[in-house]
Design an enzyme around this catalytic site. Sequence first.
Site: not given
Length: 615
Positions: A2, A27, A75, A101-102, A488, A492, A495, A511, A610
């Site tokens: 957060c 965040r 968040w 936050n946490g 990557e 992206k 996301e 395979h 983030k």
Amino acid sequence: MCGIVGYIGHRDAYPIIIKGLQRLEYRGYDSAGIVLFDGENTHLSKTKGKVEDLRKKSEATISINGKLGLGHTRWATHGVPNDTNSHPHYSNSGDLVIIHNGIIENYESIKKALIKRGYTFESDTDTEVLVNLIEEVKKKEGVKLGKAVQIALNQVVGAYAIAVFDKNKPDEIVVAKLGSPLAIGIGENEYFIASDASPFIEFTNNAVYLEDEEMAIVRIGKEIKMRKIKDDAIAYPNILELQMNLEEIEKGGYDHFMLKEIYEQPRAILDTYRGRLLADQGLVKMAGIDQNLEKFLNANRIIIVACGTSWHAGLVAEYIFEDLARIPVEVEYASEFRYRNPVITENDVLIAISQSGETADTLAAIKLAKEKGAFVFGVCNVVGSSIARETQAGAYTHAGPEIGVASTKAFTTQITVLTLIALKLAHEKGVFSQSKYHEYLTELEGIPSKVEKTLESNEIVEKISEIYKDSTNCLYLGRGYNFPVALEGALKLKEISYIHAEGYPAAEMKHGPIALIDEQMPVIVIATKKGHYEKVVSNIQEIKSRSGKIIAVVTEGDKTVKELADHVIEVPETSESLTPLLTTIPLQLLSYHIAVMRGCNVDQPRNLAKSVTVE
């Protein structure tokens, strides 16, 4: 994850907090809230949704006057995103107000005990439990707010960054930190509180970053008072001069931060090797390596720990270190590392990679490695971050602030730093000749201009995006150095566009994943001329024979793949080990344009944040 903002001083708090929350939305952005104190009363506004929703609601429903205030963008961890679970939270008496936050891991047992003593709870959050625990301690022990916070925090298990004030003593705010970042901006007769410095950069360049298990009391007209939470020892603030500037955290004319940051990569890579790469002298100068050279040269192995995009950078580094420096490397998910009882010795070097420098899982891996006697080296972007302080040495990427939740320039600058380290070690070990070493340095020095040239493919990528924006699945393939780039690229797309995508080594396609290929399946293949080019061409032929749609990233002037692929995106030629710095650029642009065309929130994709400061 957060975002926390607070202000106490002579200015109106509301505009500072609202703008600060907007800068911290990377965040977390599923709900937001603000509380203001006007000298007599507190005014609270909370809502599910983004900070802009909070702004509209606040200006329509509450008084926005006051020289003291706290704000929060969330968040969600405990409790679904809604108005009630949003922060700030009041204590039962209404006297104390907190943002947090946490995660408080033992909140349930504390909550049950408080309920037995008559406390009630409106939300499902661990934060409301914490503020009532502080109130209980304050009443029971007959202590001031600062002492009550200290006693209460010694009873909780978990991670936190908090800011709390008592409306009966509105000339101070108490803050504390364990695991989650917290900065205090110091102005003229005013203080700013935030998860990072971006909310107050236009007001002051002086900041204090709290260390773990430190608390501080900021009071109007007085110096910061700091204590250690565990033993009440006096702590002394280390005031840092911030290097960030306001332009770096604004969009600068771009539609989105992500696009801005994609286009910043030539400059970011240059800034990352500036002063370190001296190609004309045949030198790589890195203080963190130079001062600990024997640790690296005598290491039995290098262990790289990271999460997400940083983990992919670590995979590229595995190829680079083993190929160039001939040092064994293992790349670990930081989130799994400490839970599998890893074998770590004093002869190991652990490299921890994190854009924010606050990633909780990576910090936990660092602490474990240090306990086992390994030498720990950090690679991160944020000066003064927890990983920068926790590691024994390190290197900053100098990418500048990255606001878009989906990392772009973090990836390429991390690879740049890791390449410099590998080249330095390879040269010290005498793995290749002086002329070959100089060739590598010169080629790396020229990468920014080649990234600029690669960015010229933007229009081509945009046209390809229009064709495939409605796809439901996508496959990314690469070999060697470009296998991590495939991972990557797939990340992206997932996301920010919410399209299911997977990355694979190209040879692994037959395979299993080849069963997915049909005329509806776009397959992005990285097929540069360096490396296993002929093998990749064979994989492309396998896709083509099954009617898959092929989007190929190729070396400039390629003709063979051009005849097979449905679409071709060219990148300049470079050394094989440096190709990831170029081949990742079209994949970033592809994800960006597809997401925009699908109407997705590019900078703030759903469910993400983030900086992941909780496990």
